[in-house]
Design a protein around this motif. Structure first.
Motif, PDB file in Angstrom:
ATOM      1  N   TYR A   1      20.636  42.030  40.360  1.00  0.00           N
ATOM      2  CA  TYR A   1      21.636  42.296  41.392  1.00  0.00           C
ATOM      3  C   TYR A   1      22.659  41.169  41.511  1.00  0.00           C
ATOM      4  O   TYR A   1      23.591  41.255  42.305  1.00  0.00           O
ATOM      5  CB  TYR A   1      20.952  42.518  42.743  1.00  0.00           C
ATOM      6  CG  TYR A   1      20.059  43.733  42.740  1.00  0.00           C
ATOM      7  CD1 TYR A   1      20.550  44.963  43.146  1.00  0.00           C
ATOM      8  CD2 TYR A   1      18.743  43.651  42.307  1.00  0.00           C
ATOM      9  CE1 TYR A   1      19.738  46.088  43.129  1.00  0.00           C
ATOM     10  CE2 TYR A   1      17.927  44.769  42.275  1.00  0.00           C
ATOM     11  CZ  TYR A   1      18.430  45.985  42.688  1.00  0.00           C
ATOM     12  OH  TYR A   1      17.625  47.105  42.658  1.00  0.00           O
ATOM     13  N   GLU A   2      22.460  40.133  40.729  1.00  0.00           N
ATOM     14  CA  GLU A   2      23.359  38.979  40.814  1.00  0.00           C
ATOM     15  C   GLU A   2      24.479  39.032  39.787  1.00  0.00           C
ATOM     16  O   GLU A   2      25.427  38.255  39.859  1.00  0.00           O
ATOM     17  CB  GLU A   2      22.555  37.688  40.626  1.00  0.00           C
ATOM     18  CG  GLU A   2      21.581  37.425  41.781  1.00  0.00           C
ATOM     19  CD  GLU A   2      20.591  36.320  41.465  1.00  0.00           C
ATOM     20  OE1 GLU A   2      20.591  35.853  40.304  1.00  0.00           O
ATOM     21  OE2 GLU A   2      19.811  35.941  42.355  1.00  0.00           O
TER      22      GLU A   2
ATOM     23  N   LEU B   1      36.323  47.783  41.562  1.00  0.00           N
ATOM     24  CA  LEU B   1      35.478  48.383  42.583  1.00  0.00           C
ATOM     25  C   LEU B   1      35.819  49.862  42.729  1.00  0.00           C
ATOM     26  O   LEU B   1      36.895  50.299  42.329  1.00  0.00           O
ATOM     27  CB  LEU B   1      35.689  47.654  43.909  1.00  0.00           C
ATOM     28  CG  LEU B   1      35.191  46.212  43.951  1.00  0.00           C
ATOM     29  CD1 LEU B   1      35.550  45.576  45.290  1.00  0.00           C
ATOM     30  CD2 LEU B   1      33.695  46.127  43.727  1.00  0.00           C
TER      31      LEU B   1
ATOM     32  N   LEU C   1      26.025  48.776  42.040  1.00  0.00           N
ATOM     33  CA  LEU C   1      26.293  47.453  42.613  1.00  0.00           C
ATOM     34  C   LEU C   1      27.699  47.412  43.217  1.00  0.00           C
ATOM     35  O   LEU C   1      27.907  46.838  44.294  1.00  0.00           O
ATOM     36  CB  LEU C   1      26.153  46.378  41.545  1.00  0.00           C
ATOM     37  CG  LEU C   1      24.764  46.093  40.990  1.00  0.00           C
ATOM     38  CD1 LEU C   1      24.818  44.942  39.992  1.00  0.00           C
ATOM     39  CD2 LEU C   1      23.768  45.793  42.096  1.00  0.00           C
ATOM     40  N   ALA C   2      28.648  48.014  42.526  1.00  0.00           N
ATOM     41  CA  ALA C   2      30.027  48.015  43.019  1.00  0.00           C
ATOM     42  C   ALA C   2      30.123  48.771  44.335  1.00  0.00           C
ATOM     43  O   ALA C   2      30.843  48.341  45.256  1.00  0.00           O
ATOM     44  CB  ALA C   2      30.950  48.637  41.980  1.00  0.00           C
TER      45      ALA C   2
ATOM     46  N   TYR D   1      27.703  49.133  46.587  1.00  0.00           N
ATOM     47  CA  TYR D   1      27.116  48.281  47.624  1.00  0.00           C
ATOM     48  C   TYR D   1      28.107  47.204  48.066  1.00  0.00           C
ATOM     49  O   TYR D   1      28.257  46.917  49.264  1.00  0.00           O
ATOM     50  CB  TYR D   1      25.847  47.607  47.104  1.00  0.00           C
ATOM     51  CG  TYR D   1      24.596  48.453  47.134  1.00  0.00           C
ATOM     52  CD1 TYR D   1      24.130  49.008  48.321  1.00  0.00           C
ATOM     53  CD2 TYR D   1      23.833  48.679  45.980  1.00  0.00           C
ATOM     54  CE1 TYR D   1      22.971  49.773  48.359  1.00  0.00           C
ATOM     55  CE2 TYR D   1      22.673  49.432  46.006  1.00  0.00           C
ATOM     56  CZ  TYR D   1      22.252  49.979  47.196  1.00  0.00           C
ATOM     57  OH  TYR D   1      21.101  50.732  47.237  1.00  0.00           O
ATOM     58  N   ARG D   2      28.767  46.588  47.113  1.00  0.00           N
ATOM     59  CA  ARG D   2      29.632  45.444  47.418  1.00  0.00           C
ATOM     60  C   ARG D   2      30.955  45.857  48.059  1.00  0.00           C
ATOM     61  O   ARG D   2      31.616  45.020  48.688  1.00  0.00           O
ATOM     62  CB  ARG D   2      29.862  44.636  46.147  1.00  0.00           C
ATOM     63  CG  ARG D   2      28.613  43.858  45.732  1.00  0.00           C
ATOM     64  CD  ARG D   2      28.721  43.247  44.356  1.00  0.00           C
ATOM     65  NE  ARG D   2      27.552  42.410  44.074  1.00  0.00           N
ATOM     66  CZ  ARG D   2      27.128  42.108  42.867  1.00  0.00           C
ATOM     67  NH1 ARG D   2      27.766  42.562  41.807  1.00  0.00           N
ATOM     68  NH2 ARG D   2      26.070  41.352  42.690  1.00  0.00           N
ATOM     69  N   SER D   3      31.345  47.111  47.917  1.00  0.00           N
ATOM     70  CA  SER D   3      32.606  47.551  48.510  1.00  0.00           C
ATOM     71  C   SER D   3      32.407  48.204  49.870  1.00  0.00           C
ATOM     72  O   SER D   3      33.380  48.475  50.579  1.00  0.00           O
ATOM     73  CB  SER D   3      33.329  48.526  47.569  1.00  0.00           C
ATOM     74  OG  SER D   3      32.577  49.716  47.408  1.00  0.00           O
TER      75      SER D   3
ATOM     76  N   SER E   1      20.360  46.877  49.780  1.00  0.00           N
ATOM     77  CA  SER E   1      21.471  46.522  50.666  1.00  0.00           C
ATOM     78  C   SER E   1      21.266  45.143  51.274  1.00  0.00           C
ATOM     79  O   SER E   1      22.192  44.325  51.337  1.00  0.00           O
ATOM     80  CB  SER E   1      21.609  47.567  51.783  1.00  0.00           C
ATOM     81  OG  SER E   1      21.905  48.842  51.261  1.00  0.00           O
TER      82      SER E   1
ATOM     83  N   LEU F   1      22.000  42.396  48.835  1.00  0.00           N
ATOM     84  CA  LEU F   1      23.414  42.250  48.506  1.00  0.00           C
ATOM     85  C   LEU F   1      24.289  41.936  49.719  1.00  0.00           C
ATOM     86  O   LEU F   1      25.516  41.953  49.626  1.00  0.00           O
ATOM     87  CB  LEU F   1      23.904  43.526  47.810  1.00  0.00           C
ATOM     88  CG  LEU F   1      23.301  43.738  46.415  1.00  0.00           C
ATOM     89  CD1 LEU F   1      23.573  45.136  45.905  1.00  0.00           C
ATOM     90  CD2 LEU F   1      23.831  42.711  45.430  1.00  0.00           C
TER      91      LEU F   1
ATOM     92  N   LEU G   1      24.652  43.539  52.649  1.00  0.00           N
ATOM     93  CA  LEU G   1      25.282  44.668  53.328  1.00  0.00           C
ATOM     94  C   LEU G   1      24.480  45.023  54.573  1.00  0.00           C
ATOM     95  O   LEU G   1      23.285  45.318  54.468  1.00  0.00           O
ATOM     96  CB  LEU G   1      25.325  45.873  52.378  1.00  0.00           C
ATOM     97  CG  LEU G   1      25.958  47.163  52.915  1.00  0.00           C
ATOM     98  CD1 LEU G   1      27.422  46.947  53.274  1.00  0.00           C
ATOM     99  CD2 LEU G   1      25.808  48.289  51.894  1.00  0.00           C
TER     100      LEU G   1
END
Length: 355
Positions: free
Chosen positions: A160-161, A168, A250-251, A253-255, A275, A278, A280
């Protein structure tokens, strides 16, 4: 040190599936500890063609006494293993109650009933039964399993890193807050409740957006969710992605601004932990195993009152200090599900039955 064979058996193996992922992780642990360990699957997706073997190719080796079986749905695997005279380490991932599928997918309902019934058949074959959660462990105890323990789903932090490849996910300009839910489109996941929540949230934030990531395999349920969004006039704020790659997940989750779950049945809830890992913030309906998985982290609620929930989402989105506090608690919670701790638990249980 060669410790002999200890193979794993799955009903189905496919890349990106949580159970398959855990089997691959356990396989690595076993091999590093000196065991010969293969994964055999009754249904083998092309994505796993080089990582697992068809069940039909399994042959019990001389001196092989144990196998690990991952049980999550009815199949021919329990009968197959019963005929191989193996003592089992059962890893139980819960079976979604068949009532959720009776009106939409009779085959899925049948397999769920079969899987539940097979627990009693598996009990005398099982040396140790491991459950993803204490909630799942109760099913084992009710079916007469004597030696049980909890082994949670494990996350590998390094997976996940990695940096997200490419851009995104695209959302309409100005779409915020952005809500995310990850899981197959299915009645027990209650994606329709998320659409209802979006309706109320867009009264406060007219550009609010909901992304649903997951297989659209449940017969007609995905179309029903889309029709509900159209009927509520929130279709422009809804996106159903289907199944996506790990990098794309992953994208997403990060957006996102918030992970939101209204699911009525979870045996564990891997996306809740993903989540948290990351960063969230998570809000989740406190059904089944969800409160156990969440612990003292995130926001757990127990009534689906859509208007107050929409107001709470708006508060979390607008209050940066509150968000940071929630994220901090989640980071502490996720440590319980990372590889070093879960690996130690697994070998502790294994050593007890091999002693």
């Amino acid at each position: 040190m060669n410790r002999g064979p200890l193979h794993q058996f799955l009903t189905g193996a496919t890349a990106g599936d949580a159970i398959t992922g855990q089997a691959l992780l356990i396989q690595r642990w076993l091999r590093e500890a000196g065991y010969e360990s293969e994964i055999y699957a009754w249904h083998l997706h092309d994505s796993m063609a080089t990582a697992a073997r068809p069940m039909s190719t399994y042959r019990r080796a001389r001196g092989e006494t144990r196998g690990i079986y991952h049980h999550s749905i009815g199949s021919d695997v329990p009968e197959f293993l019963a005929g191989r005279d193996l003592r089992l380490i059962l890893i139980y991932h819960n079976i979604t109650p068949p009532g959720f599928f009776e009106n939409s997918d009779p085959l899925r309902a049948y397999l769920a009933r079969q899987g539940i019934a097979q627990l009693k058949m598996l009990q005398p074959l099982t040396e140790l039964a491991l459950a993803d959660s204490h909630y799942n462990e109760r099913d084992l105890l009710l079916n007469g399993f004597i030696r049980t323990a909890v082994l949670p789903i494990c996350l590998q932090a390094e997976q996940y890193e990695a940096a997200v490849n490419g851009t995104l996910p695209e959302t309409p300009a100005g779409a915020e807050p952005r809500l995310l839910f990850v899981g197959r489109l299915a009645p027990n996941k209650r994606q329709e409740d998320l659409v209802k929540l979006l309706f109320f949230l867009r009264r406060i934030h007219p550009q609010a957006h909901l992304t649903l990531v997951g297989d659209r395999w449940e017969m007609g349920y995905d179309r029903w969710v889309e029709q509900l969004a159209a009927d509520l006039n929130v279709a422009e704020g809804l996106e159903l992605t289907g199944k996506v790659s790990h990098e794309a997940l992953l994208a997403h989750y990060r957006s996102a601004d918030l992970y939101m779950s209204m699911s009525d049945h979870e045996g564990f809830g891997v996306p809740l932990i993903e989540s948290m890992l990351l960063g969230l913030p998570v809000m989740a309906y406190g059904s089944t195993a969800v409160p156990e998985t969440m612990g003292d982290a995130g926001v757990v609620f127990y009534r689906k009152e859509f208007e107050p929930l929409a107001e709470l989402i708006a508060m979390l989105y607008e209050d940066a200090t509150l968000r940071r506090r929630i994220i901090g608690k989640q980071r502490a919670r996720v440590e319980h599900f990372l590889e070093p701790q879960v690996r130690r638990q697994f070998f502790s249980y294994l050593e007890q039955i091999e002693a």
